[in-house]
Design a protein around this motif. Structure first.
Motif, PDB file in Angstrom:
ATOM      1  N   PRO A  64      49.646  45.747 149.939  1.00  0.00           N
ATOM      2  CA  PRO A  64      49.885  44.385 149.445  1.00  0.00           C
ATOM      3  C   PRO A  64      49.832  44.309 147.922  1.00  0.00           C
ATOM      4  N   MET A  65      50.790  43.536 147.369  1.00  0.00           N
ATOM      5  CA  MET A  65      50.828  43.351 145.923  1.00  0.00           C
ATOM      6  C   MET A  65      51.534  42.033 145.635  1.00  0.00           C
ATOM      7  N   SER A  66      50.939  41.246 144.755  1.00  0.00           N
ATOM      8  CA  SER A  66      51.565  39.984 144.375  1.00  0.00           C
ATOM      9  C   SER A  66      52.715  40.269 143.405  1.00  0.00           C
ATOM     10  N   PRO A  67      53.700  39.374 143.343  1.00  0.00           N
ATOM     11  CA  PRO A  67      54.785  39.556 142.366  1.00  0.00           C
ATOM     12  C   PRO A  67      54.265  39.638 140.931  1.00  0.00           C
ATOM     13  N   GLU A  68      53.275  38.814 140.586  1.00  0.00           N
ATOM     14  CA  GLU A  68      52.716  38.836 139.241  1.00  0.00           C
ATOM     15  C   GLU A  68      52.120  40.196 138.906  1.00  0.00           C
ATOM     16  N   GLU A  69      51.338  40.739 139.850  1.00  0.00           N
ATOM     17  CA  GLU A  69      50.716  42.037 139.636  1.00  0.00           C
ATOM     18  C   GLU A  69      51.774  43.133 139.538  1.00  0.00           C
ATOM     19  N   ALA A  92      61.357  34.919 135.839  1.00  0.00           N
ATOM     20  CA  ALA A  92      62.175  34.047 136.690  1.00  0.00           C
ATOM     21  C   ALA A  92      61.983  34.440 138.152  1.00  0.00           C
ATOM     22  N   PHE A  93      61.939  35.734 138.428  1.00  0.00           N
ATOM     23  CA  PHE A  93      61.711  36.201 139.799  1.00  0.00           C
ATOM     24  C   PHE A  93      60.324  35.788 140.283  1.00  0.00           C
ATOM     25  N   VAL A  94      59.330  35.933 139.422  1.00  0.00           N
ATOM     26  CA  VAL A  94      57.959  35.521 139.787  1.00  0.00           C
ATOM     27  C   VAL A  94      57.922  34.023 140.083  1.00  0.00           C
ATOM     28  N   GLN A  95      58.617  33.230 139.267  1.00  0.00           N
ATOM     29  CA  GLN A  95      58.651  31.788 139.507  1.00  0.00           C
ATOM     30  C   GLN A  95      59.311  31.484 140.854  1.00  0.00           C
ATOM     31  N   TRP A  96      60.398  32.193 141.167  1.00  0.00           N
ATOM     32  CA  TRP A  96      61.066  31.976 142.444  1.00  0.00           C
ATOM     33  C   TRP A  96      60.108  32.323 143.587  1.00  0.00           C
ATOM     34  N   CYS A  97      59.429  33.450 143.475  1.00  0.00           N
ATOM     35  CA  CYS A  97      58.471  33.850 144.522  1.00  0.00           C
ATOM     36  C   CYS A  97      57.403  32.777 144.710  1.00  0.00           C
TER      37      CYS A  97
END
Length: 173
Positions: free
Chosen positions: A8-13, A40-45
């Motif tokens: 598991p990994m968050s988009p931010e990480e 932008a990808f992190v915001q979408w996630c």
């Protein structure tokens, strides 16, 4: 690799790890552009409650692609295909990195479909005699001026403006 092997990994990480891993490889401006594109990808996630990169699917990528193209999200506007292509190219490299650290399944990179772009480049050519006239005039009246050097490099080196800007003193003999 199966989904069970993913960690598991968050988009931010993931973005933070990716940017840190490329810190010595990328110039400051390139790194800044990649960070901006991936934010932008992190915001979408975040907007779509995707808090674990393990759960990312090809459909999610397609939804992100459309979201980004339409300029949805805070602070974004509709973008042209050339900008979308740059954003998605960065995402592809990021997803390859994520696959290598077991955050997304292998092959996720290939699920990012890049748009075709018309680079807007013109294929018209200036006749050689016209260029010779221009260079003669510059050599006579503006010798070694910025304009003279640029035209000479473009003509003799078949260089575009962006390539000329990238030249360093060490590139010349």
């Amino acid at each position: 690799m199966s989904d069970d092997d993913l960690k598991p990994m968050s988009p931010e990480e993931g973005v933070e790890m990716y940017i840190n891993s490329r810190r010595d490889e990328l110039g400051t401006e390139t790194r800044r552009k990649q960070e901006t594109r991936l934010q932008a990808f992190v915001q979408w996630c975040d907007e779509h409650d995707l808090d674990n990169l393990n759960d990312l699917s090809g459909r999610d990528i397609q939804r992100y692609r459309q979201w980004r193209k339409n300029g949805d999200g805070d602070g974004y506007g509709e973008i042209k295909n050339v900008t979308l292509r740059a954003n998605l190219s960065t995402l592809r490299v990021f997803l390859e990195y994520c696959a290598n650290i077991d955050a997304v399944e292998k092959g996720m990179r290939e699920r990012v479909m890049l748009p075709e772009v018309d680079d807007g480049a013109k294929d018209t050519k200036i006749p050689e005699s016209r260029v010779r006239d221009i260079l003669d005039k510059l050599e006579r009246f503006e010798y070694a001026s910025r304009r003279h050097v640029i035209v000479a490099l473009m003509w003799h080196g078949a260089l575009r403006i962006g390539s000329i800007r990238a030249l360093d003193v060490d590139d010349f003999d």
